[in-house]
Design a protein around this motif. Structure first.
Motif, PDB file in Angstrom:
ATOM      1  N   PHE A 166       0.847  -1.185   0.000  1.00 60.46           N
ATOM      2  CA  PHE A 166       0.000   0.000   0.000  1.00 60.46           C
ATOM      3  C   PHE A 166       0.886   1.239   0.000  1.00 60.46           C
ATOM      4  N   ALA A 167       0.772   2.064  -1.015  1.00 57.86           N
ATOM      5  CA  ALA A 167       1.674   3.213  -1.148  1.00 57.86           C
ATOM      6  C   ALA A 167       0.946   4.533  -0.996  1.00 57.86           C
ATOM      7  N   GLY A 168       0.029   4.582  -0.031  1.00 55.75           N
ATOM      8  CA  GLY A 168      -0.638   5.847   0.216  1.00 55.75           C
ATOM      9  C   GLY A 168      -2.020   5.907  -0.401  1.00 55.75           C
ATOM     10  N   PHE A 169      -2.876   6.759   0.195  1.00 53.64           N
ATOM     11  CA  PHE A 169      -4.271   6.875  -0.211  1.00 53.64           C
ATOM     12  C   PHE A 169      -4.396   7.702  -1.476  1.00 53.64           C
ATOM     13  N   SER A 170      -5.246   7.240  -2.386  1.00 56.34           N
ATOM     14  CA  SER A 170      -5.467   8.021  -3.599  1.00 56.34           C
ATOM     15  C   SER A 170      -6.777   7.605  -4.241  1.00 56.34           C
TER      16      SER A 170
END
Lengths: 296, 266
Positions: B42-46
């Motif tokens: 998971f590389a951050g909310f988007s």
């Protein structure tokens, strides 16, 4: 007399549209499909005369290169995977149904809903979820690699394991609901009596609970084992060709237009196995249930 | 003491079961908000995938097809299935009980065979008569065919639970068939018709296999779109579409929960 005839006509009119739909759009197409199996394989995989049993010979494994057991393995694997998934579903559903039936009445609808809601999402979406969980590099796969269940880079998907998980996930509610219905009607005095007679927990289950929940179990088994045998989506998405079942074999003959008669012959085998399965389950239910009324 | 331990064990079992049931859905929802295309990291909310989703005409069309197919087929199915359930009820004693086996056929037949049989049938009809070309129309027909038995059985079950004398009373009062339907059957069957409509909707939206085989090139539904995206190896927006479908299922579940609480119907 005339009123009876008018009544009959009126009642026939109410059933005609439904019967029309089922006969014209299900019985006729199925008959057409069945007939196709007895034709020869023409150009582009389309069936052509003459009438022959070639498709069944091919299905049994006789090809240009002699006999190969591939299709036979697929059939056996379909039955095996369906039975294995059903057994696991039973092991999970029994305690689940028991737990729900022991709760205060106002909680039960919510708990049943909790079991059923995931099955309202589409089969394809549920499979995508398991693909996400079991793919190589996910925490679950890492644990499996660490334990030595699978090789690194492989993950748990695609595999036969993933297919079994998918099948269990798909069909669990169909076992919990009828078992819960049986548990709800359970005669607890019989259970108390068994306890008073110092039956072990296994004994209580064997002699007091199991016979009473048998109708639910049989109904659930029909709802799980039969459709699991005919499964297409889960095996196609989660199996990656390693665990494909007879449904995938049949579909392949049509989708890739390679051999419609062969696909039709496979469909006939599927129908026969399905009917045999229903008969075996009914006989089993009768024998286990004795004089008890079994829902089949 | 021993029973207490057993109850704790059952409690743990129940929560593990909930994890098993909801983890696949949660993972899909979670990774639909991922900034990168991965279901492992998971590389951050988007909201990237949602933006792509709604700018993709193909997906918007698929959404519309899904809704149109579900509503149309369910409406037809409750009319035809309701009549069938009623007809079977009145015919119970008149040597037509073998017909009931016809109803069970769509329910026990593997859906893959159902779908393929209809596909080849529609293709053959299209070739010889020039009608029923695969498309939304054939999908509606196929869906109605598998929805009708469920509606018929629900309506039939409701009728079997009624007092037969009610029917005689309605007839004794010289009600015409139309009046009987309007003032007696419809009110009495209301809840059964409502729940069979919801069931028909769910069956239609849940179906992939039969839709897949009876669809034409212009009648992709969301599940079919997701399927072909996976097959092509294009997965970024799949989690986002799936999340939208999961979201609507949960709203639906909440509504049915409150409807159950609100009604006095058992």
């Amino acid at each position: 007399m005339s009123s009876l005839r008018r009544d009959t006509r009126y009642l026939l009119a109410t059933t005609a549209p439904g019967v029309f739909f089922i006969v014209v759009f299900l019985v006729l197409p199925s008959a057409y499909l069945v007939g196709m199996a007895f034709l020869s394989n023409g150009p582009y995989g389309l069936p052509t005369p003459p009438v022959s049993l070639q498709a069944f010979r091919e299905l049994a494994g006789f090809g240009f290169l002699g006999w190969s057991p591939g299709n036979l393995y697929t059939l056996i694997r379909s039955v095996w995977q369906s039975l294995l998934a059903t057994a696991i579903v039973i092991l999970i559903a029994y305690p689940a149904a028991y737990i729900i039936s022991r709760q205060p009445a106002r909680w039960r609808p919510l708990m049943l809903l909790a079991i059923v809601v995931p099955s309202w999402t589409n089969q394809v979406i549920r499979s995508v979820g398991w693909m996400n969980i079991l793919a190589p590099g996910t925490p679950v796969s890492d644990v499996a690699v660490w334990v030595g269940l699978t090789e690194p880079q492989m993950g748990l998907f695609p595999s036969q394991f993933a297919v079994i998980v998918g099948l269990v996930y798909n069909f669990l509610p169909f076992m919990v609901l009828p078992l819960y219905a049986a548990f709800e009607r359970l005669d607890t005095e019989q259970v108390e009596a068994a306890r008073d007679l110092f039956a072990s927990p296994v004994g209580v289950f064997r002699h007091a609970v199991f016979p009473q929940t048998l109708p639910g179990l049989m109904a659930g088994t029909v709802l799980v084992a039969i459709p699991a045998f005919g499964m297409y989506v889960v095996t196609e998405l989660l199996g990656g060709g390693k665990a494909s079942m007879i449904g995938n074999l049949v579909a392949r003959q049509f989708v890739q237009a390679s051999n419609w008669p062969l696909g039709a012959a496979g469909a006939i085998i599927m129908i026969i196995v399905t009917l045999l399965g229903l008969k075996v389950l009914r006989d089993l239910g009768r024998r286990l249930g004795g004089d008890r009324e079994v829902l089949l | 003491m021993r029973r207490g331990a057993l109850n704790n064990g059952l409690r743990v079992f129940w929560y593990l079961l909930l994890v098993f049931l909801y983890a696949p859905l949660a993972v899909v929802v979670f990774f639909s908000f991922n900034a990168i295309n991965s279901s492992a990291r998971f590389a951050g909310f988007s909201l990237t995938w949602y933006e792509q989703l709604f700018s993709n005409d193909e997906i918007v069309d698929a959404l519309l097809n899904t809704v149109v197919l579900a509503l149309t087929s369910s409406l037809i199915a409750i009319v035809i299935g309701g009549m069938l359930g009623y007809g079977f009820y009145r015919y119970r004693l008149r040597r037509l009980s073998w017909l009931i086996w016809l109803i069970y056929l769509p329910m026990v037949m593997p859906d893959i065979i159902f779908g393929i049989a209809e596909m080849i049938f529609f293709i053959a009809i299209d070739r010889t008569l020039g009608i029923l070309a695969p498309g939304l129309g054939t999908m509606v027909i196929a869906h109605v065919t598998f929805q009708v038995p469920f509606v018929a059985l629900l309506v039939n079950a409701r009728l079997l639970a009624l007092d037969p004398q009610l029917f005689e009373a309605a007839q004794d009062l010289y009600a015409s068939p139309w009046q009987r339907a309007r003032f007696f059957l419809l009110p009495v069957l209301g809840p059964a018709i409502g729940s069979s409509f919801l069931l028909a909707l769910t069956l239609s939206i849940d179906d992939f296999v039969i839709s897949f085989f009876t669809a034409g090139p212009e009648s992709t539904t969301l599940p079919i779109y997701i399927w072909s995206a996976i097959k092509k190896g294009v997965t970024p927006e799949v989690n986002a579409i799936a999340t939208l479908m999961i979201g609507s299922v949960f709203i639906f579940a909440l509504i049915s929960l409150f409807a159950r609480k609100g009604s006095t119907q058992p």
